[in-house]
Write a protein that holds these residues in place. Structure first.
Motif, mmCIF file in Angstrom:
data_model
loop_
_atom_site.group_PDB
_atom_site.id
_atom_site.type_symbol
_atom_site.label_atom_id
_atom_site.label_comp_id
_atom_site.label_asym_id
_atom_site.label_seq_id
_atom_site.Cartn_x
_atom_site.Cartn_y
_atom_site.Cartn_z
ATOM 1 N N GLU A 13 43.898 29.127 67.116
ATOM 2 C CA GLU A 13 44.756 29.310 68.293
ATOM 3 C C GLU A 13 43.947 29.860 69.461
ATOM 4 O O GLU A 13 44.130 29.438 70.611
ATOM 5 N N LEU A 14 43.057 30.809 69.175
ATOM 6 C CA LEU A 14 42.220 31.391 70.226
ATOM 7 C C LEU A 14 41.269 30.346 70.804
ATOM 8 O O LEU A 14 41.090 30.261 72.024
ATOM 9 N N ILE A 15 40.680 29.529 69.946
ATOM 10 C CA ILE A 15 39.762 28.482 70.415
ATOM 11 C C ILE A 15 40.506 27.518 71.337
ATOM 12 O O ILE A 15 40.013 27.168 72.412
ATOM 13 N N LYS A 16 41.688 27.113 70.938
ATOM 14 C CA LYS A 16 42.476 26.196 71.765
ATOM 15 C C LYS A 16 42.814 26.835 73.114
ATOM 16 O O LYS A 16 42.688 26.204 74.165
ATOM 17 N N GLN A 17 43.209 28.096 73.067
ATOM 18 C CA GLN A 17 43.554 28.811 74.296
ATOM 19 C C GLN A 17 42.341 28.910 75.233
ATOM 20 O O GLN A 17 42.445 28.652 76.433
ATOM 21 N N LEU A 18 41.186 29.262 74.690
ATOM 22 C CA LEU A 18 39.964 29.368 75.497
ATOM 23 C C LEU A 18 39.540 28.004 76.037
ATOM 24 O O LEU A 18 39.102 27.880 77.189
ATOM 25 N N ARG A 19 39.660 26.969 75.214
ATOM 26 C CA ARG A 19 39.295 25.620 75.645
ATOM 27 C C ARG A 19 40.184 25.165 76.800
ATOM 28 O O ARG A 19 39.693 24.641 77.804
ATOM 29 N N LEU A 20 41.485 25.389 76.679
ATOM 30 C CA LEU A 20 42.412 24.986 77.740
ATOM 31 C C LEU A 20 42.177 25.789 79.020
ATOM 32 O O LEU A 20 42.286 25.257 80.120
ATOM 33 N N LYS A 21 41.843 27.067 78.859
ATOM 34 C CA LYS A 21 41.567 27.916 80.025
ATOM 35 C C LYS A 21 40.348 27.398 80.795
ATOM 36 O O LYS A 21 40.289 27.452 82.006
ATOM 37 N N LYS A 22 39.372 26.869 80.049
ATOM 38 C CA LYS A 22 38.168 26.314 80.679
ATOM 39 C C LYS A 22 38.400 24.905 81.212
ATOM 40 O O LYS A 22 37.545 24.354 81.904
ATOM 41 N N GLY A 23 39.545 24.285 80.848
ATOM 42 C CA GLY A 23 39.831 22.937 81.304
ATOM 43 C C GLY A 23 39.011 21.882 80.589
ATOM 44 O O GLY A 23 38.685 20.835 81.146
ATOM 45 N N ILE A 24 38.682 22.148 79.322
ATOM 46 C CA ILE A 24 37.860 21.239 78.522
ATOM 47 C C ILE A 24 38.770 20.514 77.529
ATOM 48 O O ILE A 24 39.628 21.129 76.899
ATOM 49 N N THR A 25 38.574 19.221 77.370
ATOM 50 C CA THR A 25 39.331 18.470 76.366
ATOM 51 C C THR A 25 38.673 18.655 75.002
ATOM 52 O O THR A 25 37.532 19.123 74.897
ATOM 53 N N GLN A 26 39.386 18.254 73.966
ATOM 54 C CA GLN A 26 38.823 18.319 72.615
ATOM 55 C C GLN A 26 37.609 17.406 72.497
ATOM 56 O O GLN A 26 36.633 17.754 71.831
ATOM 57 N N ASP A 27 37.670 16.269 73.159
ATOM 58 C CA ASP A 27 36.530 15.343 73.144
ATOM 59 C C ASP A 27 35.291 15.986 73.763
ATOM 60 O O ASP A 27 34.179 15.871 73.233
ATOM 61 N N GLU A 28 35.485 16.658 74.913
ATOM 62 C CA GLU A 28 34.352 17.304 75.589
ATOM 63 C C GLU A 28 33.782 18.434 74.736
ATOM 64 O O GLU A 28 32.560 18.589 74.649
ATOM 65 N N LEU A 29 34.669 19.203 74.103
ATOM 66 C CA LEU A 29 34.198 20.283 73.234
ATOM 67 C C LEU A 29 33.420 19.707 72.048
ATOM 68 O O LEU A 29 32.390 20.251 71.658
ATOM 69 N N ALA A 30 33.898 18.604 71.516
ATOM 70 C CA ALA A 30 33.203 17.957 70.397
ATOM 71 C C ALA A 30 31.804 17.501 70.819
ATOM 72 O O ALA A 30 30.841 17.663 70.071
#
Length: 177
Positions: free
Chosen positions: A5-22
């Motif tokens: 949940e924290l990872i998702k929250q931080l990723r969304l805060k940075k405006g990064i998609t799951q694809d970009e994080l991957a």
């Protein structure tokens, strides 16, 4: 808060998609999805890679899981609720009653669990008694195995905080609204 949940929250805060994080972490998109949905707990090197990509400290991600503490009500529940269900293996009503009376002020929702176990035990006793009296051995064996399996399955469900159900149960004791 769980790590995913924290990872998702931080990723969304940075405006990064799951694809970009991957792409940034060399982790598959499916793995990112499973981590964020809390299906899996990431390994340390995976957390390190995600922390670097999200520009946060590794310790921030590694220290987010709920650790049981002494006196923590959730820790109390994690011990006593499964035990009250497991006490049903004895097909005696006394153990769940004793556990319920002993822990009723300390464990939230223990009354509902105790009532469910007691109702199931009373129902199984009601079903097993005629089978024993009239020597209907096949039904006696099937009901005995059935009750043990249901109790073990429900104990495992309660241990993992999932909903449970006791089928074929007559509601002798009813919950007050």
């Amino acid at each position: 808060m769980k790590t995913g949940e924290l990872i998702k929250q931080l990723r969304l805060k940075k405006g990064i998609t799951q694809d970009e994080l991957a792409e940034r972490t060399d982790i598959s998109v499916r793995t990112i999805q499973r981590i964020e949905s809390c299906e899996v707990d990431p390994r340390a090197y995976t957390l390190q890679s995600i922390a670097t990509a999200l520009e946060v400290d590794f310790e921030m991600l590694a220290g987010t899981e709920d650790k049981p503490e002494a006196g923590n009500p959730k820790n109390e529940e994690s011990k006593w609720l499964p035990l009250i269900h497991l006490s049903g293996l004895l097909l005696l009503i006394i153990p769940p009653i004793i556990l319920w009376i002993w822990k009723r002020d300390k464990v939230e929702d223990i009354q509902r669990h105790a009532y469910d176990v007691i109702n199931f035990q009373l129902s199984m006793t009601l079903y097993l008694l005629p089978c024993a009296l009239f020597h209907i051995i096949p039904f006696l064996i099937v009901l005995g195995i059935y009750s043990q399996v249901v109790i073990i399955v429900n104990t495992m469900k309660v241990t993992s905080s999932r909903p449970y159900k006791y089928p074929l149960t007559i509601k002798f004791l009813k919950q007050q609204a």
